[in-house]
Design a protein around this motif. Structure first.
Motif, short mmCIF file in Angstrom:
data_model
loop_
_atom_site.label_atom_id
_atom_site.label_comp_id
_atom_site.label_asym_id
_atom_site.label_seq_id
_atom_site.Cartn_x
_atom_site.Cartn_y
_atom_site.Cartn_z
N ARG A 47 -42.36 -77.94 -89.95
CA ARG A 47 -42.72 -77.28 -88.70
C ARG A 47 -43.01 -78.30 -87.62
O ARG A 47 -42.60 -78.13 -86.47
CB ARG A 47 -43.91 -76.33 -88.92
N SER A 48 -43.69 -79.37 -87.97
CA SER A 48 -43.98 -80.43 -87.00
C SER A 48 -42.70 -81.11 -86.53
O SER A 48 -42.52 -81.36 -85.33
CB SER A 48 -44.94 -81.45 -87.62
N GLU A 49 -41.80 -81.40 -87.46
CA GLU A 49 -40.53 -82.05 -87.10
C GLU A 49 -39.73 -81.21 -86.11
O GLU A 49 -39.18 -81.73 -85.14
CB GLU A 49 -39.69 -82.31 -88.34
N VAL A 50 -39.67 -79.90 -86.35
CA VAL A 50 -38.85 -79.03 -85.50
C VAL A 50 -39.57 -78.65 -84.22
O VAL A 50 -39.05 -78.82 -83.12
CB VAL A 50 -38.41 -77.76 -86.28
N PHE A 51 -40.79 -78.11 -84.33
CA PHE A 51 -41.45 -77.52 -83.17
C PHE A 51 -42.20 -78.51 -82.30
O PHE A 51 -42.39 -78.26 -81.12
CB PHE A 51 -42.37 -76.38 -83.61
N VAL A 52 -42.64 -79.62 -82.86
CA VAL A 52 -43.39 -80.59 -82.07
C VAL A 52 -42.49 -81.76 -81.65
O VAL A 52 -42.31 -82.03 -80.47
CB VAL A 52 -44.63 -81.12 -82.83
N VAL A 53 -41.88 -82.43 -82.63
CA VAL A 53 -41.09 -83.63 -82.33
C VAL A 53 -39.76 -83.27 -81.69
O VAL A 53 -39.46 -83.70 -80.57
CB VAL A 53 -40.88 -84.47 -83.61
N GLU A 54 -38.95 -82.47 -82.37
CA GLU A 54 -37.60 -82.16 -81.87
C GLU A 54 -37.64 -81.42 -80.54
O GLU A 54 -36.86 -81.71 -79.63
CB GLU A 54 -36.86 -81.34 -82.92
N GLN A 55 -38.52 -80.44 -80.42
CA GLN A 55 -38.59 -79.66 -79.18
C GLN A 55 -39.53 -80.30 -78.16
O GLN A 55 -39.74 -79.72 -77.09
CB GLN A 55 -39.01 -78.22 -79.49
N ASN A 56 -40.08 -81.44 -78.50
CA ASN A 56 -40.95 -82.19 -77.59
C ASN A 56 -42.02 -81.27 -76.99
O ASN A 56 -42.18 -81.17 -75.78
CB ASN A 56 -40.12 -82.85 -76.49
N CYS A 57 -42.73 -80.58 -77.89
CA CYS A 57 -43.71 -79.58 -77.46
C CYS A 57 -45.03 -79.84 -78.17
O CYS A 57 -45.12 -79.68 -79.39
CB CYS A 57 -43.19 -78.19 -77.80
N VAL A 58 -46.01 -80.22 -77.41
CA VAL A 58 -47.34 -80.42 -77.98
C VAL A 58 -48.04 -79.07 -77.99
O VAL A 58 -48.26 -78.47 -76.95
CB VAL A 58 -48.15 -81.45 -77.14
N TYR A 59 -48.35 -78.58 -79.17
CA TYR A 59 -49.04 -77.31 -79.30
C TYR A 59 -49.81 -77.28 -80.62
O TYR A 59 -49.58 -78.11 -81.49
CB TYR A 59 -48.06 -76.13 -79.20
N GLN A 60 -50.70 -76.31 -80.75
CA GLN A 60 -51.52 -76.18 -81.96
C GLN A 60 -50.78 -75.30 -82.96
O GLN A 60 -50.82 -74.08 -82.88
CB GLN A 60 -52.88 -75.57 -81.59
N ASP A 61 -50.10 -75.93 -83.93
CA ASP A 61 -49.35 -75.19 -84.93
C ASP A 61 -50.29 -74.45 -85.89
O ASP A 61 -50.00 -73.34 -86.31
CB ASP A 61 -48.44 -76.15 -85.72
N LEU A 62 -51.39 -75.06 -86.24
CA LEU A 62 -52.33 -74.44 -87.17
C LEU A 62 -53.18 -73.43 -86.40
O LEU A 62 -54.16 -73.78 -85.76
CB LEU A 62 -53.19 -75.51 -87.84
N ASP A 63 -52.75 -72.16 -86.47
CA ASP A 63 -53.28 -71.11 -85.61
C ASP A 63 -54.10 -70.06 -86.36
O ASP A 63 -54.32 -68.97 -85.85
CB ASP A 63 -52.13 -70.45 -84.85
N ASN A 64 -54.51 -70.36 -87.57
CA ASN A 64 -55.30 -69.44 -88.40
C ASN A 64 -54.54 -68.20 -88.87
O ASN A 64 -55.15 -67.27 -89.40
CB ASN A 64 -56.61 -69.03 -87.70
N LYS A 65 -53.22 -68.17 -88.69
CA LYS A 65 -52.43 -67.04 -89.17
C LYS A 65 -51.87 -67.29 -90.57
O LYS A 65 -51.69 -66.35 -91.34
CB LYS A 65 -51.28 -66.75 -88.19
#
Length: 160
Positions: A29-47
């Motif tokens: 998830r970090s590789e795709v949504f943070v690094v590849e999409q160059n998007c800093v966000y909180q992936d760990l969202d308690n869901k």
């Protein structure tokens, strides 16, 4: 044309994920949504603790090729949802995205019969999701710097 290889699927509730599986999921998830999409966000969202985690691998001992989390009703939306949809970069050449989503839709239908499915889709994937029977439902919105739109799938939706 060579027929598409069927992935080996594992559906795991959060509390049954091993530490290694969870680490691998979060790494993907970090590789795709943070690094590849160059998007800093909180992936760990308690869901995640409430979700079922669908993992697709080419072989039992190979890295994750495709992944989604199945979100119960009332967590992200009133309806059940499919989220964190990804195909690993190395597996994309195999077009596993459709296989992943069809499997995810079947799982939602099995666990939450007679309910529709609502997703927050990145708008550049709008046509892909529409080809699976999802319809846009609402205005486009910005989520973490990426344009999204809610989409809805009914149990009467038939993928084209």
């Amino acid at each position: 044309m060579t027929p598409q290889k069927e992935l080996l699927w594992t559906l795991v509730p959060f509390h049954e994920l091993s530490a290694s599986e969870l680490y691998e999921i979060l790494q993907c998830r970090s590789e795709v949504f943070v690094v590849e999409q160059n998007c800093v966000y909180q992936d760990l969202d308690n869901k995640d603790p409430h979700c079922l985690h669908l993992i697709g691998r080419e072989k039992a001992d190979s890295p994750i090729a495709a992944y989604t989390r199945i979100v119960p009703p009332g967590i992200s939306f009133t309806e059940p949802s499919i989220g964190r949809v990804l195909t690993s970069f190395s597996a994309r050449r195999n077009s596993y995205g459709k296989q992943l989503m069809l499997k995810s839709i079947d799982i939602v239908k099995e666990h939450y019969p007679n309910l529709g499915i609502r997703i927050g889709a990145q708008t550049y994937l709008d046509r892909f999701y529409q080809s699976l029977g999802f319809i846009p439902d609402g205005e486009k919105y910005d989520e973490d710097g990426i344009e999204h739109v809610e989409m809805y799938y009914t149990n009467t939706s038939i993928p084209s």
